[in-house]
Design a protein around this motif. Structure first.
Motif, PDB file in Angstrom:
ATOM      1  N   GLU A 275     -17.364  -5.641  -7.739  1.00 17.94           N
ATOM      2  CA  GLU A 275     -16.227  -6.549  -7.558  1.00 17.94           C
ATOM      3  C   GLU A 275     -16.001  -6.918  -6.096  1.00 17.94           C
ATOM      4  OE1 GLU A 275     -12.910  -4.527  -9.288  1.00 17.94           O
ATOM      5  OE2 GLU A 275     -13.346  -2.676  -8.225  1.00 17.94           O
ATOM      6  N   PHE A 276     -16.658  -6.242  -5.183  1.00 16.49           N
ATOM      7  CA  PHE A 276     -16.566  -6.559  -3.759  1.00 16.49           C
ATOM      8  C   PHE A 276     -17.712  -7.453  -3.315  1.00 16.49           C
ATOM      9  CE2 PHE A 276     -13.160  -3.655  -2.774  1.00 16.49           C
ATOM     10  CZ  PHE A 276     -13.295  -2.646  -3.706  1.00 16.49           C
TER      11      PHE A 276
ATOM     12  N   ASN B 183       2.290   2.159  -3.182  1.00 15.17           N
ATOM     13  CA  ASN B 183       1.250   2.566  -4.143  1.00 15.17           C
ATOM     14  C   ASN B 183       1.032   1.509  -5.228  1.00 15.17           C
ATOM     15  OD1 ASN B 183      -0.712   4.455  -4.712  1.00 15.17           O
ATOM     16  ND2 ASN B 183       0.562   5.661  -6.071  1.00 15.17           N
TER      17      ASN B 183
ATOM     18  N   VAL C  39       0.859  -1.204   0.000  1.00  8.73           N
ATOM     19  CA  VAL C  39       0.000   0.000   0.000  1.00  8.73           C
ATOM     20  C   VAL C  39       0.890   1.248   0.000  1.00  8.73           C
ATOM     21  CG1 VAL C  39      -1.654   1.351   1.357  1.00  8.73           C
ATOM     22  CG2 VAL C  39      -1.974  -1.111   1.113  1.00  8.73           C
ATOM     23  N   LEU C  40       1.937   1.223   0.819  1.00 12.27           N
ATOM     24  CA  LEU C  40       2.827   2.389   0.879  1.00 12.27           C
ATOM     25  C   LEU C  40       3.605   2.572  -0.424  1.00 12.27           C
ATOM     26  CD1 LEU C  40       4.229   2.063   4.506  1.00 12.27           C
ATOM     27  CD2 LEU C  40       2.342   3.463   3.702  1.00 12.27           C
TER      28      LEU C  40
ATOM     29  N   ASN D  44     -17.732  -2.641   0.001  1.00 10.78           N
ATOM     30  CA  ASN D  44     -19.110  -2.140   0.104  1.00 10.78           C
ATOM     31  C   ASN D  44     -20.112  -3.226  -0.300  1.00 10.78           C
ATOM     32  OD1 ASN D  44     -18.751  -2.250  -2.625  1.00 10.78           O
ATOM     33  ND2 ASN D  44     -19.274  -0.133  -3.048  1.00 10.78           N
TER      34      ASN D  44
ATOM     35  N   VAL E 202      -0.927  -1.322  -4.394  1.00  5.60           N
ATOM     36  CA  VAL E 202      -2.300  -1.752  -4.125  1.00  5.60           C
ATOM     37  C   VAL E 202      -2.991  -0.685  -3.275  1.00  5.60           C
ATOM     38  CG1 VAL E 202      -1.667  -4.196  -4.171  1.00  5.60           C
ATOM     39  CG2 VAL E 202      -1.853  -3.051  -2.002  1.00  5.60           C
ATOM     40  N   MET E 203      -4.336  -0.779  -3.295  1.00  8.43           N
ATOM     41  CA  MET E 203      -5.152   0.119  -2.463  1.00  8.43           C
ATOM     42  C   MET E 203      -5.740  -0.667  -1.321  1.00  8.43           C
ATOM     43  SD  MET E 203      -7.739   2.424  -4.669  1.00  8.43           S
ATOM     44  CE  MET E 203      -8.080   1.290  -5.969  1.00  8.43           C
ATOM     45  N   GLU E 204      -5.770  -0.082  -0.146  1.00 11.00           N
ATOM     46  CA  GLU E 204      -6.473  -0.713   0.969  1.00 11.00           C
ATOM     47  C   GLU E 204      -7.835  -0.054   1.082  1.00 11.00           C
ATOM     48  OE1 GLU E 204      -4.514  -1.374   4.964  1.00 11.00           O
ATOM     49  OE2 GLU E 204      -6.240  -0.172   5.574  1.00 11.00           O
ATOM     50  N   VAL E 205      -8.867  -0.862   0.916  1.00 12.72           N
ATOM     51  CA  VAL E 205     -10.226  -0.299   0.920  1.00 12.72           C
ATOM     52  C   VAL E 205     -11.125  -1.151   1.801  1.00 12.72           C
ATOM     53  CG1 VAL E 205     -10.040   0.748  -1.363  1.00 12.72           C
ATOM     54  CG2 VAL E 205     -10.828  -1.603  -1.158  1.00 12.72           C
ATOM     55  N   LYS E 206     -12.319  -0.592   2.089  1.00  7.90           N
ATOM     56  CA  LYS E 206     -13.312  -1.392   2.836  1.00  7.90           C
ATOM     57  C   LYS E 206     -14.375  -1.826   1.836  1.00  7.90           C
ATOM     58  CE  LYS E 206     -13.012  -0.227   7.622  1.00  7.90           C
ATOM     59  NZ  LYS E 206     -12.997   0.924   8.443  1.00  7.90           N
TER      60      LYS E 206
ATOM     61  N   MET F  89     -20.648  -4.600  -3.039  1.00  9.11           N
ATOM     62  CA  MET F  89     -21.257  -4.495  -4.385  1.00  9.11           C
ATOM     63  C   MET F  89     -20.181  -4.655  -5.453  1.00  9.11           C
ATOM     64  SD  MET F  89     -24.064  -1.491  -4.097  1.00  9.11           S
ATOM     65  CE  MET F  89     -22.923  -0.153  -4.057  1.00  9.11           C
TER      66      MET F  89
END
Lengths: 551, 172
Positions: free
Chosen positions: B108-109, B96, B93-94, B104, B98-102, B106
């Motif tokens: 692709e999640f 850059n 992540v640091l 939702n 990959v992204m760290e996301v939560k 819907m």
């Protein structure tokens, strides 16, 4: 509060366009805030007539605003109690807009066409004009008829690119009345308005009057007096209240001056930046959908720094997308897919019960982060880049060893990089001293925290023995101010360097084209390339300045 | 009888231990440090590369998914626990990458519970996407990355007229 380099940059812009005298008066206002004519005369050591003329130029070009604060006067401008004094304030934001005229022209010409663009150019060049002056100018330049000119002006006013000028000397109420009223109606803490904001809020005509233009062939009268014209012989004199009342009544009847509406133009540029940010992060299709959403919700936006757009249904968005001929091939499902992607974290588009709204704050913050990280990477290197991203996301103090572990770097290198970033104002540092026994505590302690029978003391002074740890943090607000000041500094440097290059090569510039041969031609070509590079860098840098200052 | 062990936090001093004991990770530094107490940069980069490949294959992955994949494949001989992979994903992540996301829940999640932390690779192959990270406005000019900007003044020793970085930048 404008930063040091912000003031220097603004003064440089005014010097280039209006000369040293006007710049001197402008600098006086920028450094000292609102001043009366007498105060400006005292500080600049110029004659009252010269100061008056300089103020007229600044007001004509919307770089300053006169106003009256109705309160008891004290200090150097003491007069009779209850008398209102005219003061002047520099409009820093409008001074910055002077480098953006080509961008504004681009927006207007693309939407409304060449003739409106030409009329708009006149308003930018002259600051503010009456309808007669606009018609006369168009007649002289392009032989346009009065009706055509008034039609074009009507289009510009309807699109809100042109507005009626603010009142010349509005009466500004004291801040207490203003703040209390807003605090009562709002349960959320509201940042107090600056004096500049308060003055402009009062000076602006009502929304109806501001964008109300009625074409009239007889409107242009030669000897019609206009109280909205910049004050001439009355600049600086004390105005009595009953005079102001009669002036206000007159204002209703007389035509107004027209000027460019920078607020609307800034909003368009903000939209453009949002679309560009999305295009880079996603693709052209997502940018198209966002663009359509912005177009559909534009009329409902009431200020530049809106946090969210109004909610729109999928059908409305799709209809807006296919309005443009280039997007006829986009299907309904494709639009829905793009919206779903934009709604995925990080959420640039919010969804709520089958409706979608743009989160401007998120997009702006993403663009700002990208800009800052780019600077950190190039200036301090890859290790600093990772450190910065870690601390920015953490939002709290972190100890040196912990940082080194998280970024998988050697502790020595991490320490060195942290110090470099701290010296340049990108990080905050605090010293944590670990003291085992209470009786050896130093007197100057900032705060205490008891943990596992050890007393932790945080101080900013020297270490008093025991273990000490350095903690680091990114303060986002301070960092943005630092970066913005550096941007103003960089913009000023670009201008100064360009002036230096032109000065060094003025002999070559003065040569007629057919006499430029050999080394002279090379110098001329080099200078042309230098100008192109510096101008394009200035435009790009100005986009970044808008991102941090205006959006 | 005794052996020398490296203390990563204090490499200057020699530390000894009885041969029958194993030094704790506090002394050795753990899986990311070699026997000499230095950061095993090559090994870390290999683990990062493998994790990134897996995330790109899956498009979106949670920490548990990545851990499970490596456990079943047995790619690494070293005993890497969940917190090791968490550190590696944090490093990606640091970087850059990959992204760290939560989630939702819907799109692709859809397969991931709502609110769960997951990792998504940046799709640099997507049409229209930038191949390289964009250089910002400030970073693309000398002043933006100048180490002497704080000393720079219009008429000073360091000034835009005399600046060597400007000189190089304007060489055509």
């Amino acid at each position: 509060m404008v930063s040091q380099h912000g003031i220097l940059y603004a003064v440089h812009l005014i010097t280039n366009q209006f000369g040293n005298l006007v710049a001197k008066v402008c600098e006086c206002l920028l450094r000292n805030g609102a001043l009366t004519l007498q105060a400006i005369v005292r500080r600049t050591e110029l004659s009252p007539a010269k100061v008056r003329n300089c103020l007229l130029v600044l007001i004509q070009h919307n770089c300053a605003q006169a106003f009256i604060l109705e309160e008891s006067v004290s200090g150097e401008d003491a007069g009779e109690p209850g008398k209102a004094l005219t003061q002047y304030i520099a409009l820093f934001v409008n001074i910055l807009h002077r480098v953006r005229f080509s961008k504004f022209m681009d927006v207007v010409s693309k939407e409304l066409g060449g003739s409106c663009g030409e009329l708009f150019r006149g308003l930018l060049e002259h600051g503010r004009l009456t309808v007669k002056q606009i018609v006369d100018r168009a007649g002289a330049n392009a032989k346009e008829s009065t009706n055509t000119v008034q039609e074009d002006l009507g289009k510009l006013v309807m699109a809100h690119y042109v507005e009626c000028c603010p009142a010349p000397e509005p009466l500004v109420p004291p801040p207490d009345a203003d703040t209390k009223k807003r605090a009562k109606s709002s349960k959320v803490m509201v940042e107090p308005l600056t004096l500049e904001q308060r003055v402009m809020a009062v000076a602006m005509p009502s929304a109806m009057r501001r964008f109300s233009f009625v074409p009239n062939a007889d409107q242009v009268a030669d000897d019609q007096q206009n109280v909205n014209q910049p004050p001439s012989k009355d600049v600086g004199e004390k105005r009595k209240l009953h005079d102001l009342e009669s002036d206000t009544a007159l204002e209703e009847e007389v035509e107004c001056n027209w000027r460019a509406n920078f607020e609307e133009l800034l909003r368009r540029l903000r939209h453009k930046t949002c679309v560009d940010t999305i295009k880079v992060r996603f693709d052209d299709a997502a940018a198209t959908v966002l663009s359509a959403m912005l177009e559909a919700s534009r009329a409902e936006e009431d200020k530049v720094k809106t946090a969210n757009s109004v909610p729109l249904s999928l059908n409305t968005i799709y209809e807006e997308v296919v309005k443009n001929e280039k997007n006829h091939s986009m299907t309904f499902d494709h639009v829905r897919t793009c919206l779903e992607e934009l709604s995925c974290p990080p959420t640039f588009v919010k969804t709520d019960d089958e409706s979608y709204s743009i989160d401007f704050t998120k997009i702006t913050e993403a663009a700002q982060s990208e800009e800052i990280e780019s600077i950190v990477l190039k200036r301090f290197g890859e290790t600093a880049y990772k450190i910065f991203r870690l601390l920015f996301r953490a939002g709290c103090l972190m100890e040196t060893d912990k940082i080194a572990d998280r970024i998988f770097a050697e502790k020595k290198e991490t320490s060195k990089t942290l110090f470099k970033m701290w010296q340049d104002g990108y990080l905050l540092m605090e010293l944590l001293v670990l003291c085992k026994h209470l009786n050896i505590l130093p007197p100057a302690i900032k705060c205490y925290c008891i943990c596992r029978n050890w007393l932790w003391a945080v101080q900013t002074g020297p270490s008093y023995g025991g273990s000490s740890y350095l903690l680091w943090k990114v303060n986002k607000r301070l960092l943005r101010e630092t970066i913005l000041d550096e941007m103003f500094h960089a913009a000023l440097n670009l201008n100064l360097r360009l002036a230096h290059e032109i000065d060094q090569n003025k002999e070559v510039l003065n040569l007629p084209p057919d006499k430029r041969e050999g080394p002279d031609k090379q110098k001329f070509d080099r200078l042309r390339n230098v100008r192109l590079l510096i101008h394009s860098s200035l435009m790009k840098l100005d986009d970044a300045i808008m991102l941090f200052h205006d959006f | 009888m005794i052996k020398e062990v490296v203390n990563v936090k204090n490499k200057g001093k020699k530390h000894y231990m009885a041969v029958e004991f194993e030094p704790s990770t506090e002394l050795t530094g753990g899986a990311w440090y070699d026997d000499d107490g230095n950061l095993h940069v090559e090994f870390i980069n290999i683990v990062k590369k493998c994790c990134l490949q897996k995330i790109k294959q899956l498009k979106v992955a949670t920490l548990e998914t990545v851990l499970q994949l490596f456990k079943t494949s047995g790619v690494f001989k070293a005993d890497l626990k969940e917190h090791h992979f968490e550190e590696i994903l944090g490093a990606l992540v640091l970087d850059n990458e990959v992204m760290e996301v939560k989630s939702n829940g819907m799109g692709e999640f859809g397969a991931i519970p709502e609110g769960k932390v997951c990792y998504k690779a940046f799709d640099k192959q997507r049409v229209g996407a930038a191949a390289e990270p964009r250089i910002g406005a400030m970073a693309s000019m000398p002043c933006g990355v100048c180490p002497r900007i704080r000393s720079c003044t219009p008429d000073g020793v360091v000034s835009p007229s005399t600046c060597v970085y400007f000189q190089k930048w304007l060489e055509f």
